[in-house]
Write a protein that holds these residues in place. Structure first.
Motif, PDB file in Angstrom:
ATOM      1  N   GLY A  23     -16.943   5.707 -21.805  1.00 27.06           N
ATOM      2  CA  GLY A  23     -15.564   5.453 -21.450  1.00 27.06           C
ATOM      3  C   GLY A  23     -14.829   4.677 -22.517  1.00 27.06           C
ATOM      4  N   TYR A  24     -13.535   4.545 -22.318  1.00 27.88           N
ATOM      5  CA  TYR A  24     -12.677   3.832 -23.261  1.00 27.88           C
ATOM      6  C   TYR A  24     -11.628   3.037 -22.493  1.00 27.88           C
ATOM      7  CZ  TYR A  24     -14.552   7.014 -26.784  1.00 27.88           C
ATOM      8  OH  TYR A  24     -15.391   7.708 -27.606  1.00 27.88           O
ATOM      9  N   SER A  25     -11.268   1.885 -23.015  1.00 24.55           N
ATOM     10  CA  SER A  25     -10.090   1.162 -22.536  1.00 24.55           C
ATOM     11  C   SER A  25      -8.922   1.627 -23.388  1.00 24.55           C
ATOM     12  CB  SER A  25     -10.260  -0.351 -22.695  1.00 24.55           C
ATOM     13  OG  SER A  25     -11.215  -0.841 -21.801  1.00 24.55           O
ATOM     14  N   LEU A  26      -7.827   1.939 -22.715  1.00 23.07           N
ATOM     15  CA  LEU A  26      -6.624   2.409 -23.392  1.00 23.07           C
ATOM     16  C   LEU A  26      -5.480   1.447 -23.149  1.00 23.07           C
ATOM     17  CD1 LEU A  26      -6.596   6.144 -22.231  1.00 23.07           C
ATOM     18  CD2 LEU A  26      -7.712   5.180 -24.254  1.00 23.07           C
ATOM     19  N   GLU A  27      -4.630   1.311 -24.151  1.00 19.92           N
ATOM     20  CA  GLU A  27      -3.382   0.570 -23.995  1.00 19.92           C
ATOM     21  C   GLU A  27      -2.249   1.572 -24.184  1.00 19.92           C
ATOM     22  OE1 GLU A  27      -1.270  -3.586 -25.463  1.00 19.92           O
ATOM     23  OE2 GLU A  27      -3.112  -2.921 -26.427  1.00 19.92           O
ATOM     24  N   VAL A  28      -1.307   1.550 -23.262  1.00 22.40           N
ATOM     25  CA  VAL A  28      -0.171   2.461 -23.307  1.00 22.40           C
ATOM     26  C   VAL A  28       1.086   1.640 -23.567  1.00 22.40           C
ATOM     27  CG1 VAL A  28       1.109   4.241 -22.074  1.00 22.40           C
ATOM     28  CG2 VAL A  28      -1.346   3.944 -21.637  1.00 22.40           C
ATOM     29  N   PHE A  29       1.888   2.112 -24.492  1.00 21.08           N
ATOM     30  CA  PHE A  29       3.106   1.415 -24.894  1.00 21.08           C
ATOM     31  C   PHE A  29       4.335   2.221 -24.509  1.00 21.08           C
ATOM     32  CE2 PHE A  29      -0.283   0.362 -27.864  1.00 21.08           C
ATOM     33  CZ  PHE A  29      -0.240  -1.025 -27.874  1.00 21.08           C
ATOM     34  N   ASN A  30       5.445   1.523 -24.276  1.00 19.58           N
ATOM     35  CA  ASN A  30       6.709   2.233 -24.085  1.00 19.58           C
ATOM     36  C   ASN A  30       7.274   2.602 -25.459  1.00 19.58           C
ATOM     37  OD1 ASN A  30       7.969  -0.103 -25.075  1.00 19.58           O
ATOM     38  ND2 ASN A  30       8.746  -0.738 -23.075  1.00 19.58           N
ATOM     39  N   ALA A  31       8.451   3.194 -25.483  1.00 19.43           N
ATOM     40  CA  ALA A  31       9.032   3.697 -26.734  1.00 19.43           C
ATOM     41  C   ALA A  31       9.350   2.605 -27.750  1.00 19.43           C
ATOM     42  CB  ALA A  31      10.290   4.508 -26.434  1.00 19.43           C
ATOM     43  N   VAL A  32       9.499   1.346 -27.294  1.00 22.85           N
ATOM     44  CA  VAL A  32       9.811   0.259 -28.226  1.00 22.85           C
ATOM     45  C   VAL A  32       8.599  -0.625 -28.518  1.00 22.85           C
ATOM     46  CG1 VAL A  32      12.282   0.268 -27.705  1.00 22.85           C
ATOM     47  CG2 VAL A  32      10.756  -1.206 -26.385  1.00 22.85           C
ATOM     48  N   GLY A  33       7.407  -0.177 -28.122  1.00 22.36           N
ATOM     49  CA  GLY A  33       6.184  -0.872 -28.492  1.00 22.36           C
ATOM     50  C   GLY A  33       5.684  -1.943 -27.549  1.00 22.36           C
ATOM     51  N   GLU A  34       6.253  -2.020 -26.335  1.00 13.97           N
ATOM     52  CA  GLU A  34       5.799  -2.999 -25.352  1.00 13.97           C
ATOM     53  C   GLU A  34       4.686  -2.378 -24.503  1.00 13.97           C
ATOM     54  OE1 GLU A  34      10.213  -4.971 -24.665  1.00 13.97           O
ATOM     55  OE2 GLU A  34       9.580  -3.268 -23.425  1.00 13.97           O
ATOM     56  N   THR A  35       3.653  -3.158 -24.206  1.00 16.20           N
ATOM     57  CA  THR A  35       2.561  -2.670 -23.380  1.00 16.20           C
ATOM     58  C   THR A  35       3.056  -2.417 -21.959  1.00 16.20           C
ATOM     59  OG1 THR A  35       0.952  -3.901 -24.685  1.00 16.20           O
ATOM     60  CG2 THR A  35       0.263  -3.208 -22.474  1.00 16.20           C
ATOM     61  N   ILE A  36       2.761  -1.234 -21.428  1.00 18.01           N
ATOM     62  CA  ILE A  36       3.127  -0.928 -20.045  1.00 18.01           C
ATOM     63  C   ILE A  36       1.904  -0.705 -19.162  1.00 18.01           C
ATOM     64  CG2 ILE A  36       5.422  -0.065 -20.576  1.00 18.01           C
ATOM     65  CD1 ILE A  36       4.252   2.787 -20.345  1.00 18.01           C
TER      66      ILE A  36
END
Length: 82
Positions: free
Chosen positions: A41-54
């Motif tokens: 498995g993997y931990s993922l970080e998802v960002f919005n269009a301006v680079g903030e973590t969501i």
């Protein structure tokens, strides 16, 4: 064996409605979780269009796929997610 390197951008293969994420959304791998007798498995970080973590989520390897050079990124409103 780790298929994806850390900090690689990948696409989700399925919707994650808990996080308002859709198949095809782009995420960054931030951690690898090897499993002895199962799917890594993997931990993922998802960002919005301006680079903030969501969102930060853990997925199995089969739930992500590499980005391809014949694909284009697309913007959508998060509230409209599945």
């Amino acid at each position: 064996m780790m298929t994806f390197e850390l900090f690689t951008r990948v696409a989700l293969r399925e919707d994650f409605s808990r996080y308002k994420l859709c198949r095809g959304d782009v995420a960054t791998i931030v951690e690898y979780h090897p499993v002895a007798n199962g799917e890594d498995g993997y931990s993922l970080e998802v960002f919005n269009a301006v680079g903030e973590t969501i969102a930060v989520l853990v997925v199995s390897e089969s739930q992500i796929e590499p980005l391809m050079n014949n694909e284009v990124l697309h913007i959508r409103v998060l509230d409209q997610a599945v």
